[in-house]
Scaffold this motif. Structure first.
Motif, PDB file in Angstrom:
ATOM      1  N   VAL A   1       3.314   3.972  -1.228  1.00  0.00           N
ATOM      2  CA  VAL A   1       3.762   4.452  -2.533  1.00  0.00           C
ATOM      3  C   VAL A   1       4.748   5.588  -2.316  1.00  0.00           C
ATOM      4  O   VAL A   1       4.401   6.642  -1.779  1.00  0.00           O
ATOM      5  CB  VAL A   1       2.593   4.931  -3.416  1.00  0.00           C
TER       6      VAL A   1
ATOM      7  N   HIS B   1       5.522  -5.459 -10.254  1.00  0.00           N
ATOM      8  CA  HIS B   1       4.375  -5.209  -9.390  1.00  0.00           C
ATOM      9  C   HIS B   1       3.732  -3.882  -9.794  1.00  0.00           C
ATOM     10  O   HIS B   1       4.418  -2.888 -10.012  1.00  0.00           O
ATOM     11  CB  HIS B   1       4.820  -5.127  -7.928  1.00  0.00           C
ATOM     12  N   MET B   2       2.404  -3.898  -9.882  1.00  0.00           N
ATOM     13  CA  MET B   2       1.642  -2.693 -10.204  1.00  0.00           C
ATOM     14  C   MET B   2       0.460  -2.614  -9.246  1.00  0.00           C
ATOM     15  O   MET B   2       0.294  -3.495  -8.399  1.00  0.00           O
ATOM     16  CB  MET B   2       1.173  -2.742 -11.669  1.00  0.00           C
ATOM     17  N   SER B   3      -0.326  -1.596  -9.345  1.00  0.00           N
ATOM     18  CA  SER B   3      -1.457  -1.430  -8.417  1.00  0.00           C
ATOM     19  C   SER B   3      -2.445  -2.584  -8.588  1.00  0.00           C
ATOM     20  O   SER B   3      -3.164  -2.657  -9.579  1.00  0.00           O
ATOM     21  CB  SER B   3      -2.157  -0.098  -8.679  1.00  0.00           C
ATOM     22  N   GLY B   4      -2.442  -3.476  -7.613  1.00  0.00           N
ATOM     23  CA  GLY B   4      -3.365  -4.601  -7.644  1.00  0.00           C
ATOM     24  C   GLY B   4      -3.025  -5.674  -8.655  1.00  0.00           C
ATOM     25  O   GLY B   4      -3.806  -6.610  -8.839  1.00  0.00           O
TER      26      GLY B   4
ATOM     27  N   THR C   1       6.197   5.817  -7.563  1.00  0.00           N
ATOM     28  CA  THR C   1       5.928   6.571  -8.781  1.00  0.00           C
ATOM     29  C   THR C   1       7.093   7.524  -9.007  1.00  0.00           C
ATOM     30  O   THR C   1       7.985   7.651  -8.174  1.00  0.00           O
ATOM     31  CB  THR C   1       4.613   7.373  -8.680  1.00  0.00           C
TER      32      THR C   1
ATOM     33  N   THR D   1      -1.214   1.421 -16.209  1.00  0.00           N
ATOM     34  CA  THR D   1      -0.063   0.538 -15.991  1.00  0.00           C
ATOM     35  C   THR D   1       0.928   0.679 -17.141  1.00  0.00           C
ATOM     36  O   THR D   1       0.561   1.069 -18.255  1.00  0.00           O
ATOM     37  CB  THR D   1      -0.505  -0.927 -15.880  1.00  0.00           C
TER      38      THR D   1
ATOM     39  N   LEU E   1       5.195   0.173  -3.649  1.00  0.00           N
ATOM     40  CA  LEU E   1       5.342   0.666  -5.016  1.00  0.00           C
ATOM     41  C   LEU E   1       5.949   2.064  -4.992  1.00  0.00           C
ATOM     42  O   LEU E   1       6.022   2.701  -3.941  1.00  0.00           O
ATOM     43  CB  LEU E   1       3.980   0.715  -5.709  1.00  0.00           C
TER      44      LEU E   1
ATOM     45  N   GLN F   1       2.771   6.188 -12.806  1.00  0.00           N
ATOM     46  CA  GLN F   1       2.325   4.795 -12.895  1.00  0.00           C
ATOM     47  C   GLN F   1       3.000   4.014 -11.758  1.00  0.00           C
ATOM     48  O   GLN F   1       4.186   3.706 -11.834  1.00  0.00           O
ATOM     49  CB  GLN F   1       2.684   4.177 -14.248  1.00  0.00           C
ATOM     50  N   PRO F   2       2.275   3.700 -10.679  1.00  0.00           N
ATOM     51  CA  PRO F   2       2.894   3.007  -9.545  1.00  0.00           C
ATOM     52  C   PRO F   2       3.427   1.632  -9.961  1.00  0.00           C
ATOM     53  O   PRO F   2       2.747   0.877 -10.656  1.00  0.00           O
ATOM     54  CB  PRO F   2       1.734   2.865  -8.544  1.00  0.00           C
ATOM     55  N   HIS F   3       4.638   1.318  -9.514  1.00  0.00           N
ATOM     56  CA  HIS F   3       5.239   0.045  -9.889  1.00  0.00           C
ATOM     57  C   HIS F   3       6.392  -0.284  -8.945  1.00  0.00           C
ATOM     58  O   HIS F   3       6.868   0.571  -8.196  1.00  0.00           O
ATOM     59  CB  HIS F   3       5.767   0.114 -11.335  1.00  0.00           C
TER      60      HIS F   3
ATOM     61  N   GLU G   1       0.821  -1.208   0.000  1.00  0.00           N
ATOM     62  CA  GLU G   1       0.000   0.000   0.000  1.00  0.00           C
ATOM     63  C   GLU G   1       0.855   1.258   0.000  1.00  0.00           C
ATOM     64  O   GLU G   1       0.395   2.316  -0.410  1.00  0.00           O
ATOM     65  CB  GLU G   1      -0.938  -0.016   1.212  1.00  0.00           C
TER      66      GLU G   1
END
Length: 283
Positions: free
Chosen positions: A4, A53-56, A36, A117, A34, A73-75, A2
């Motif tokens: 970021v 790994h990405m959001s969900g 950004t 993504t 993650l 783009q969260p990763h 969770e």
């Protein structure tokens, strides 16, 4: 995952750097969270297996997979097994936007794909070797935008592009085959070579082609052959027989008939009219 974290260009780049190229051995421990960033990043798997790994979501990448990460783009990435190595190219903010503004054909591709993504594509063994060679040259160059663009543009032009008119939802294997079929090494082999590239049974390829393009494999391959022939006729002094052979149609009668059906002119008339109009325009 969770948490970021946010990375900024000010943390990554020196004031005179347009890009930063890094090779990294990846930790196999699961990332704590993650992150950004406010800059673009391209990374590819040079060795082993990597988990993105990405959001969900999560996706396992293997050697040759190429990832285009846009800002926000969260990763996170994680090595899977021993000797997981990636190459990362971080690009200063504004550079990718400027390239996209100059080249509208890039819309929907790579950094310009849109979505929440990162875009992922794949380079085969030969393409990966070319990419690594180009990266080595970039690594030894000044970190200026000129050298960065000299690296990026050949790569971007070589990526799979869906042809105009392709219906939405076409499978990745078909998009790859359609893009690859623009290469003379592929279309010279005819429809059989195209089907082999798809890696599916001929009836399945034909049905899928008709559904998403409205064409058969033969029709699509012949269109690529004739586009190549037209470029050769206007841009080279090669003989018509040599051009026909380069298209994979050594039978001149068949070549003439196919070209006439495509352009409404014989190859010689097409060549004469366009070469004269370019060099000595008729008023």
């Amino acid at each position: 995952m969770e948490t970021v974290q946010t990375l900024t260009a000010a943390q990554i780049f020196a004031s005179d750097e347009a890009f930063l190229l890094i090779r990294a051995d990846l930790d196999t421990r699961r990332p704590r969270g993650l992150h950004t960033q406010d800059f673009h990043e391209m990374l590819w798997v040079q060795n082993g297996t990597v988990r993105l790994h990405m959001s969900g979501l999560k996706r396992d990448l293997t050697e040759g997979d190429l990832v285009f990460i846009a800002p926000d783009q969260p990763h996170a990435i994680q090595g899977k097994g021993d000797a997981a190595i990636v190459v990362s190219l971080a690009i200063r903010p504004g550079v990718i936007r400027a390239i996209g503004n100059r080249h509208e054909d890039l819309t929907g591709l790579a950094f310009w794909a849109g979505g929440a993504t990162p875009a992922v594509t794949h380079r085969d063994i030969r393409q990966l070797a070319d990419l690594n060679t180009a990266a080595l040259k970039l690594e030894r160059s000044p970190r200026d935008k000129l050298y960065l663009e000299a690296f990026l543009l050949p790569l971007l032009t070589a990526l799979d592009r869906a042809p105009d008119g392709l219906h939405q939802g076409a499978p990745d294997w078909l998009i790859h085959a359609l893009s690859a079929a623009r290469d003379p090494a592929v279309f010279r082999q005819g429809a059989a070579g195209f089907v082999a590239l798809c890696g599916r049974a001929h009836p399945h390829v034909s049905r899928t082609m008709r559904r998403y393009t409205g064409q058969t494999p033969v029709e699509y391959i012949n269109a690529q052959r004739m586009a190549h022939a037209a470029r050769c006729l206007t841009g080279t002094a090669d003989s018509i027989s040599d051009i026909a052979d380069s298209c994979g149609l050594p039978n001149l009668s068949h070549f003439h008939k196919t070209f006439l059906a495509a352009f409404g002119e014989t190859p010689q008339k097409y060549r004469t009219a366009r070469q004269r109009d370019l060099v000595q325009p008729r008023g």
